[in-house]
Motif scaffolding. Sequence first.
Motif, mmCIF file in Angstrom:
data_model
loop_
_atom_site.group_PDB
_atom_site.id
_atom_site.type_symbol
_atom_site.label_atom_id
_atom_site.label_comp_id
_atom_site.label_asym_id
_atom_site.label_seq_id
_atom_site.Cartn_x
_atom_site.Cartn_y
_atom_site.Cartn_z
ATOM 1 N N GLY A 142 -4.978 32.936 15.903
ATOM 2 C CA GLY A 142 -4.120 33.955 15.306
ATOM 3 C C GLY A 142 -4.131 35.236 16.133
ATOM 4 O O GLY A 142 -3.098 35.869 16.341
ATOM 5 N N ARG A 202 -1.847 34.827 19.048
ATOM 6 C CA ARG A 202 -0.423 34.919 18.770
ATOM 7 C C ARG A 202 0.028 36.351 19.069
ATOM 8 O O ARG A 202 1.036 36.596 19.714
ATOM 9 C CB ARG A 202 -0.159 34.583 17.294
ATOM 10 N N THR A 203 -0.761 37.296 18.604
ATOM 11 C CA THR A 203 -0.433 38.695 18.831
ATOM 12 C C THR A 203 -0.565 39.061 20.309
ATOM 13 O O THR A 203 0.271 39.775 20.856
ATOM 14 C CB THR A 203 -1.349 39.590 17.986
ATOM 15 N N HIS A 256 1.986 37.242 11.387
ATOM 16 C CA HIS A 256 0.815 36.377 11.480
ATOM 17 C C HIS A 256 1.149 34.928 11.781
ATOM 18 O O HIS A 256 2.270 34.473 11.591
ATOM 19 C CB HIS A 256 0.022 36.434 10.180
ATOM 20 N N LEU A 257 0.127 34.266 12.220
ATOM 21 C CA LEU A 257 0.195 32.828 12.416
ATOM 22 C C LEU A 257 -0.492 32.206 11.205
ATOM 23 O O LEU A 257 -1.509 32.725 10.733
ATOM 24 C CB LEU A 257 -0.564 32.499 13.702
ATOM 25 N N ARG A 289 0.227 28.235 24.795
ATOM 26 C CA ARG A 289 1.010 29.421 25.161
ATOM 27 C C ARG A 289 2.479 29.236 24.780
ATOM 28 O O ARG A 289 3.087 30.123 24.193
ATOM 29 C CB ARG A 289 0.899 29.712 26.664
ATOM 30 N N LEU A 327 2.989 29.515 21.040
ATOM 31 C CA LEU A 327 2.844 30.891 20.550
ATOM 32 C C LEU A 327 4.018 31.780 20.957
ATOM 33 O O LEU A 327 4.362 32.712 20.239
ATOM 34 C CB LEU A 327 1.525 31.497 21.056
ATOM 35 N N TYR A 383 8.321 36.978 17.772
ATOM 36 C CA TYR A 383 7.092 37.593 17.263
ATOM 37 C C TYR A 383 7.174 38.130 15.837
ATOM 38 O O TYR A 383 6.145 38.292 15.189
ATOM 39 C CB TYR A 383 6.638 38.712 18.218
ATOM 40 N N LEU A 442 4.465 32.299 12.236
ATOM 41 C CA LEU A 442 4.428 31.075 13.035
ATOM 42 C C LEU A 442 3.520 30.064 12.350
ATOM 43 O O LEU A 442 2.362 30.347 12.082
ATOM 44 C CB LEU A 442 3.905 31.413 14.437
ATOM 45 N N PHE A 452 1.415 27.066 12.644
ATOM 46 C CA PHE A 452 0.708 26.331 13.691
ATOM 47 C C PHE A 452 0.252 24.994 13.122
ATOM 48 O O PHE A 452 -0.626 24.941 12.265
ATOM 49 C CB PHE A 452 -0.500 27.177 14.115
#
Length: 479
Positions: A41, A44-45, A261-262, A293, A296, A301, A305, A307
């Motif tokens: 997570g 991701r950012t 957030h993821l 990658r 993500l 953004y 997301l 996952f």
Amino acid sequence: MNEIRFHNTLSNRLEALAPLHPGEVRIYTCGPTVYDFAHIGNFRTFVFQDILRRFLLSRGLRVMQVMNLTDVDDRIIQKAAEAGVSIREYTEKYIEAFLADMAALNLQAPEEIVRATDHVEDMVDLIERLKEKGLTYESEGSIYYRIAKFPEYGKLSKIDVGGMKAGARVDNDRYEKDDARDFALWKAPKPGEHFWETRIGPGRPGWHIECSAMAMKYLGETLDIHTGGVDLTFPHHENEIAQSEAATGHPFARMWMHAEHLIIEGEKMSKSLGNFFTLRDLFMKGQKPSTIRYLLLSVPYRRQLNFTGDSLKQAEASVERLRNFVTRLKTEGFAAGSNAKIEKLADKAEEDFDAGLADDLNTAFSLAAIFDLVREVNTAMDRGEFRQQDAPRIVAAMQKFDPILAVLNDDDADKLAKVGFVPKKPRMNAEAVEALIEQRNVAKKRRDFKKSDEIRQQLADSGIILEDSKDGSVRWKYK
RNA sequence: GGCGCGGUACCCAAGUGGUAAGGGAGAGGUCUGCAAAACCUUUAUGCGUGGGUUCGAUUCCCACCCGCGCCUCCA
């Protein structure tokens, strides 16, 4: 080229990017708290931030990005104490791991990566400035920021803090505050705890002050963009604004960008649910850096997301398609000449790719532009409409995309090895592969397909994929 | 409750006031000794639900439902 527009949390709308210093974008990025390995997570950012800087660089802008490492906080103090080592020793391991993880994901290093504990002096200076302005008060050796003195408090998160009453909530810090909304700038030392002896007394910095102090030290009192995960909007970034703007009288960050957030398999990631992954967990399970990658970065953004195992498979297949395309461009023979249509396709793809990113980093749109090009060029190749001199143009386009995507050119196993991740079983080396391919060629010539298929299967079991081409040559790749 | 993000095909996901990009997966086909790769065809008369505005809405307005996040030093 399209104007660059980003979503600013402050205004809650898209705004044109207009750097304070023309040609240079100054960015502050909230980095990790190094009390443990960073999780997927977090990345991701960080991938979002990487895409941001890479896009700006692709536009010819200079980027001055500062990322902090929070290497002192309650968890670190506690864990270091448990381990019987200093804070420095304890965090060193996780800082190294974080930098390795960044490299594995092809995250460019920001111009400055700075540690909180190296900047205690700067924080003390800032606290003194706030103190002189009468914005602070002391209680039991700690220093607090008095929110009531900053009328604009809440402008970022739009949270109406009026309703929060002193004592209404359990105070995690267990320090005495006049108002529940107030936050600690400086914390009095607890018995046995590591502390700094300073002009404002012994203790350690609060969380928020480090970012204000370091951002302003390296980027000036007003920065162009401040980034972080959505969860930091409140209270962290709100508090940074209060501290910084009250101290300087100037806007702190002109634009705030927050990554959504993821979540994992539709659920919030948490240790108790057992769906908490670090990068190394995923590598150990055989996931490739490029897959992670790509996944993500493929979801814009500002969208949550999800996952999942399925999304990883999809991402891997997508990267594979792009890589196959580049390989085909470089290895296949084409008839002499050129085709004006191909040039146009390349121009269009480059234009659309850039336009997507300029529109608040719409990576999904940009990727679609690439896949359009891939399909159209593949079709042209299959139809014999693609010529020798078109190849360099398309390769050039792909090489223009990759400084931002950064998923095309690496060999994943090499990448992992470089950052210290060793796969469970070593790959078959190239010589051995070539030797088996030669054996298979011999069998094929004899039309002994049983034998040749056995060899191909043997290679497949070792993770090698073969591709026979029309001219009789055999391409191969690691799965 | 407040603030915010989102609900588009089997999955991921873009998008516009004028009739639904892209990727993955599935099915059929071309190519191939067979594969792989690639290509072609195919899979949403519909974009959470109900109203409204409009010649026309997935896109604008209103209401509602659902998911997620923050409001507790979690990116």
